[in-house]
Design a protein around this motif. Structure first.
Motif, PDB file in Angstrom:
ATOM      1  N   ARG A  39      46.466  30.258  40.972  1.00 57.15           N
ATOM      2  CA  ARG A  39      47.910  30.205  41.182  1.00 57.15           C
ATOM      3  C   ARG A  39      48.263  29.401  42.446  1.00 57.15           C
ATOM      4  NH1 ARG A  39      51.306  33.934  38.674  1.00 57.15           N
ATOM      5  NH2 ARG A  39      50.249  35.122  37.049  1.00 57.15           N
ATOM      6  N   SER A  78      47.769  28.270  33.573  1.00 55.76           N
ATOM      7  CA  SER A  78      46.700  28.197  32.571  1.00 55.76           C
ATOM      8  C   SER A  78      46.357  26.745  32.211  1.00 55.76           C
ATOM      9  CB  SER A  78      47.078  28.975  31.315  1.00 55.76           C
ATOM     10  OG  SER A  78      47.015  30.358  31.589  1.00 55.76           O
ATOM     11  N   ARG A  89      37.845  23.978  37.730  1.00 60.52           N
ATOM     12  CA  ARG A  89      37.030  25.199  37.665  1.00 60.52           C
ATOM     13  C   ARG A  89      35.782  25.057  38.537  1.00 60.52           C
ATOM     14  NH1 ARG A  89      39.504  28.593  34.406  1.00 60.52           N
ATOM     15  NH2 ARG A  89      37.963  30.151  34.995  1.00 60.52           N
ATOM     16  N   ASP A 104      36.738  34.989  33.876  1.00 53.78           N
ATOM     17  CA  ASP A 104      35.346  34.571  33.619  1.00 53.78           C
ATOM     18  C   ASP A 104      34.401  35.119  34.683  1.00 53.78           C
ATOM     19  OD1 ASP A 104      36.374  33.116  35.746  1.00 53.78           O
ATOM     20  OD2 ASP A 104      35.261  31.299  35.253  1.00 53.78           O
ATOM     21  N   ARG A 132      49.540  31.844  27.086  1.00 56.16           N
ATOM     22  CA  ARG A 132      48.493  31.889  28.126  1.00 56.16           C
ATOM     23  C   ARG A 132      47.183  32.392  27.550  1.00 56.16           C
ATOM     24  NH1 ARG A 132      50.627  34.868  33.254  1.00 56.16           N
ATOM     25  NH2 ARG A 132      48.498  34.554  33.922  1.00 56.16           N
TER      26      ARG A 132
END
Ligand code: DC
Length: 225
Positions: free
Chosen positions: A36, A95, A104, A126, A175
């Motif tokens: 975020r 997302s 990531r 995850d 999402r």
């Protein structure tokens, strides 16, 4: 000892993870807050985060800004963005940002660094599968879309946002779809995770159930409260 709590938006992860961390005297790691905060920073720069060409500048941004999770506060380059990162415009876009492999990768190393000392309760999508696959206890929380939307609406109302329940449900479905369908680290239950359906349970009941699953060895090193 690392405890992971994964699951979709609104399943109750934050309330539960924060309280379990408090009871054990562990660090609470809200990994969604990192995604975020990066999304907030990208929007400040008007990056078109839904578009494929945003991947490189986003990854660049992720490695150059300083993301900090202070107790109960989130900082981007020393600026307190705790409230801003919960705003609907961030929720709607985060997302998309989280789908990019380069993003990531950048945030994965940051999460691993934060958790390196152990004694962590980490929540996200995850964590049990990718970030801390070696975790001693893995929980996967689920709940119906309707309940999740209602919980989100309550949280948002407390923060001063009025939202329509139907559009919130739609946003949660979108999402879920984005989080589950991405190629890297999609939202999925780790093979060794314990699933808890929170639909018929209060937060206290979920917390109690998880506390019962914590191995005795972890309590020995914990600051029991
Ligand atoms: O838990 P949250 O709603 O604050 O998470 C915001 C978004 O961040 C979520 O829609 C997907 C992404 N996210 C992720 O991809 N991986 C994580 N470990 C945590 C969050």
């Amino acid at each position: 000892m690392i405890i992971t709590i994964d699951g979709p938006a609104g399943a109750g992860k934050s309330t539960v993870a924060r309280e379990i961390a408090r009871r054990l005297g562990y660090l609470y790691l809200d990994t969604g807050a990192l995604y975020r905060a990066l999304t907030w920073a990208a929007l400040q720069q008007n990056l078109p985060v839904e578009k494929p060409e945003a991947e490189a500048p986003l990854a660049e941004l992720a490695t150059h800004i300083r993301l900090e999770l202070a107790p109960v506060r989130v900082l981007v380059d020393d600026r307190d963005v705790t409230a801003e990162i919960r705003a609907p415009e961030v929720s709607r876009r985060v997302s998309y940002v989280a789908r990019f492999p380069a993003v990531r990768a950048a945030l994965l190393s940051l999460q691993k660094r934060i958790g390196a000392g152990g004694h962590v309760v980490a929540e996200g999508r995850d964590i049990g599968t990718m970030v801390f696959p070696q975790a001693a206890l893995k929980i996967f929380l689920v709940a119906s879309t309707t309940n999740r939307a209602q919980r989100r609406a309550q949280d948002l109302a407390k923060a001063g946002y009025q939202v329509d329940l139907t559009s919130l449900e739609q946003e949660i479905r979108q999402r879920d779809y984005l989080d589950m369908s991405r190629t890297i680290a999609p939202l999925t239950k780790a093979a060794d995770a314990i699933e808890i359906d929170t639909d018929q349970l209060t937060a206290v009941q979920v917390i109690d159930r998880i506390l019962q699953l914590i191995p005795t060895s972890a309590w020995r090193s914990a600051k029991i409260q």
